[in-house]
Design an enzyme around this catalytic site. Structure first.
Site, mmCIF file in Angstrom:
data_model
loop_
_atom_site.group_PDB
_atom_site.id
_atom_site.type_symbol
_atom_site.label_atom_id
_atom_site.label_comp_id
_atom_site.label_asym_id
_atom_site.label_seq_id
_atom_site.Cartn_x
_atom_site.Cartn_y
_atom_site.Cartn_z
ATOM 1 N N LYS A 14 0.838 -1.202 0.000
ATOM 2 C CA LYS A 14 0.000 0.000 0.000
ATOM 3 C C LYS A 14 0.873 1.252 0.000
ATOM 4 O O LYS A 14 0.690 2.126 -0.842
ATOM 5 C CB LYS A 14 -0.937 0.004 1.216
ATOM 6 C CG LYS A 14 -1.881 -1.199 1.261
ATOM 7 C CD LYS A 14 -2.899 -1.105 2.388
ATOM 8 C CE LYS A 14 -2.318 -1.288 3.772
ATOM 9 N NZ LYS A 14 -1.978 -2.690 4.116
ATOM 10 N N ARG A 89 -9.782 -0.018 9.277
ATOM 11 C CA ARG A 89 -9.241 -1.350 9.519
ATOM 12 C C ARG A 89 -10.211 -2.223 10.298
ATOM 13 O O ARG A 89 -9.916 -3.380 10.559
ATOM 14 C CB ARG A 89 -7.955 -1.220 10.321
ATOM 15 C CG ARG A 89 -6.694 -1.704 9.619
ATOM 16 C CD ARG A 89 -5.555 -1.536 10.612
ATOM 17 N NE ARG A 89 -4.314 -2.113 10.192
ATOM 18 C CZ ARG A 89 -3.382 -1.486 9.494
ATOM 19 N NH1 ARG A 89 -3.581 -0.265 9.070
ATOM 20 N NH2 ARG A 89 -2.253 -2.092 9.223
ATOM 21 N N ARG A 128 11.400 -6.191 4.170
ATOM 22 C CA ARG A 128 11.298 -4.787 4.586
ATOM 23 C C ARG A 128 11.944 -4.553 5.947
ATOM 24 O O ARG A 128 12.471 -3.463 6.207
ATOM 25 C CB ARG A 128 9.805 -4.406 4.638
ATOM 26 C CG ARG A 128 9.550 -2.955 4.973
ATOM 27 C CD ARG A 128 8.088 -2.603 4.830
ATOM 28 N NE ARG A 128 7.280 -3.170 5.894
ATOM 29 C CZ ARG A 128 5.950 -3.080 5.938
ATOM 30 N NH1 ARG A 128 5.288 -2.489 4.979
ATOM 31 N NH2 ARG A 128 5.283 -3.600 6.942
ATOM 32 N N ARG A 134 11.466 -1.210 11.107
ATOM 33 C CA ARG A 134 10.280 -1.069 11.943
ATOM 34 C C ARG A 134 10.232 -2.168 12.988
ATOM 35 O O ARG A 134 10.372 -3.345 12.671
ATOM 36 C CB ARG A 134 9.022 -1.141 11.062
ATOM 37 C CG ARG A 134 8.582 0.219 10.553
ATOM 38 C CD ARG A 134 7.488 0.087 9.535
ATOM 39 N NE ARG A 134 6.321 -0.668 10.002
ATOM 40 C CZ ARG A 134 5.225 -0.835 9.276
ATOM 41 N NH1 ARG A 134 5.153 -0.342 8.068
ATOM 42 N NH2 ARG A 134 4.224 -1.524 9.771
ATOM 43 N N ARG A 146 -0.200 -9.804 13.408
ATOM 44 C CA ARG A 146 -0.785 -8.807 12.502
ATOM 45 C C ARG A 146 -1.599 -9.483 11.410
ATOM 46 O O ARG A 146 -2.655 -8.984 11.016
ATOM 47 C CB ARG A 146 0.308 -7.927 11.902
ATOM 48 C CG ARG A 146 0.784 -6.871 12.899
ATOM 49 C CD ARG A 146 2.150 -6.348 12.565
ATOM 50 N NE ARG A 146 2.225 -5.691 11.278
ATOM 51 C CZ ARG A 146 3.362 -5.470 10.642
ATOM 52 N NH1 ARG A 146 4.505 -5.876 11.150
ATOM 53 N NH2 ARG A 146 3.369 -4.849 9.486
HETATM 54 P P1 ATP Z 1 1.501 -1.887 4.891
HETATM 55 O O1 ATP Z 1 2.730 -2.676 4.935
HETATM 56 O O2 ATP Z 1 0.617 -2.333 3.751
HETATM 57 O O3 ATP Z 1 1.739 -0.425 4.848
HETATM 58 P P2 ATP Z 1 1.126 -2.560 7.691
HETATM 59 O O4 ATP Z 1 -0.027 -3.292 8.322
HETATM 60 O O5 ATP Z 1 2.413 -3.262 7.667
HETATM 61 O O6 ATP Z 1 0.653 -2.157 6.239
HETATM 62 P P3 ATP Z 1 0.737 0.091 8.876
HETATM 63 O O7 ATP Z 1 -0.492 0.321 8.072
HETATM 64 O O8 ATP Z 1 1.808 1.058 8.776
HETATM 65 O O9 ATP Z 1 1.436 -1.291 8.541
HETATM 66 O O10 ATP Z 1 0.236 -0.052 10.413
HETATM 67 C C1 ATP Z 1 1.124 -0.355 11.464
HETATM 68 C C2 ATP Z 1 0.358 -0.557 12.766
HETATM 69 O O11 ATP Z 1 -0.318 0.667 13.160
HETATM 70 C C3 ATP Z 1 -0.760 -1.595 12.738
HETATM 71 O O12 ATP Z 1 -0.291 -2.907 12.925
HETATM 72 C C4 ATP Z 1 -1.657 -1.115 13.894
HETATM 73 O O13 ATP Z 1 -1.116 -1.461 15.144
HETATM 74 C C5 ATP Z 1 -1.565 0.402 13.792
HETATM 75 N N1 ATP Z 1 -2.669 0.936 12.955
HETATM 76 C C6 ATP Z 1 -2.524 1.518 11.725
HETATM 77 N N2 ATP Z 1 -3.718 1.873 11.226
HETATM 78 C C7 ATP Z 1 -4.645 1.507 12.144
HETATM 79 C C8 ATP Z 1 -6.068 1.574 12.213
HETATM 80 N N3 ATP Z 1 -6.799 2.099 11.208
HETATM 81 N N4 ATP Z 1 -6.691 1.099 13.323
HETATM 82 C C9 ATP Z 1 -5.996 0.589 14.325
HETATM 83 N N5 ATP Z 1 -4.656 0.468 14.330
HETATM 84 C C10 ATP Z 1 -3.972 0.914 13.256
HETATM 85 MG MG MG Z 2 1.911 1.290 5.305
#
Ligand code: ATP
Ligand code: MG
Length: 190
Positions: A14, A89, A128, A134, A146
């Site tokens: 994303k 989410r 990554r 991260r 996750r």
């Molecule tokens: P991507 O790799 O596709 O960017 P991702 O799941 O690895 O997605 P992020 O979207 O950056 O990572 O989110 C990291 C963390 O932030 C999530 O695991 C969650 O704990 C928190 N978070 C992000 N967005 C939300 C949300 N809408 N509601 C609740 N927690 C969230």
């Molecule tokens: Mg992201």
């Protein structure tokens, strides 16, 4: 204003695709993950609250991200719309988004969903972890949580947007360019 929901499992790409999308359609990119990591880096009370949840692979409370998004809607000027990355989410967040937008007689334009299999999620996040450093990417058990959280709480949104006739699924496998072209083909029509 257009409101695009950029949807997909963790590691779907994303964030990678968002840059090209905001440029092509003059959108403001709102990534709740990035906004939360900025709060953590700045050491705010909100960041402190979010840190342990994120590092365990859990979601932060709905009210926290809803508040961040609504503030950005209010304060952002000069764009044709928003690209919501990582929000909503949960079904509750999607309903909150609908009610925020309905106050100004607006609605979600479409949910663009980048889909990859679970096996590829693990592979991409492991890759990554070495690049972005991260904390939530580094431990396999956190990544697994996750993915579990995604299936339990976030995946139901597919049906939510399907029922609203706003769900556009993109094959997220292949090269970055291949995925980007598929996204543009879908979004050019929205
Ligand atoms: P991507 O790799 O596709 O960017 P991702 O799941 O690895 O997605 P992020 O979207 O950056 O990572 O989110 C990291 C963390 O932030 C999530 O695991 C969650 O704990 C928190 N978070 C992000 N967005 C939300 C949300 N809408 N509601 C609740 N927690 C969230
Ligand atoms: Mg992201």
């Amino acid at each position: 204003m257009k409101y695009f929901v950029l949807f997909g499992p963790p590691g779907a790409g994303k964030g990678t695709q968002a840059g090209a999308m905001v440029e092509r359609y003059n959108l403001c990119h709102l990534s709740t993950g990035e906004l939360l990591r900025a709060e953590i880096a700045a050491g705010t009370p909100l960041g402190l609250q979010a840190k342990s949840l994120i590092e365990a692979g859990n979601l932060v409370p709905d009210s926290v991200v809803e508040g961040m998004i609504e503030a950005k809607f209010r304060d952002t000027k000069g764009v044709d719309g928003f690209l919501l990355d990582g929000f909503p989410r949960t079904i509750a967040q999607a309903q909150a988004l609908d009610s925020m937008l309905s106050k100004s007689s607006e609605s979600v334009t479409g949910c663009v969903s980048i889909m990859i299999p679970d096996s590829l999620i693990q592979e991409r996040i492991a890759h990554r972890a070495n690049i972005e450093g991260r904390a939530d990417d580094a431990r396999p058990e956190v990544v697994e949580n996750r993915i579990r959280t995604y299936h339990a709480k976030t995946e139901p949104l597919i049906d939510f947007y399907r029922k609203a006739d706003k769900y556009y699924e993109i094959d997220g496998t292949g090269t970055i360019e291949e995925v980007r072209k598929r996204i543009f083909t879908a979004m050019d029509k929205l």
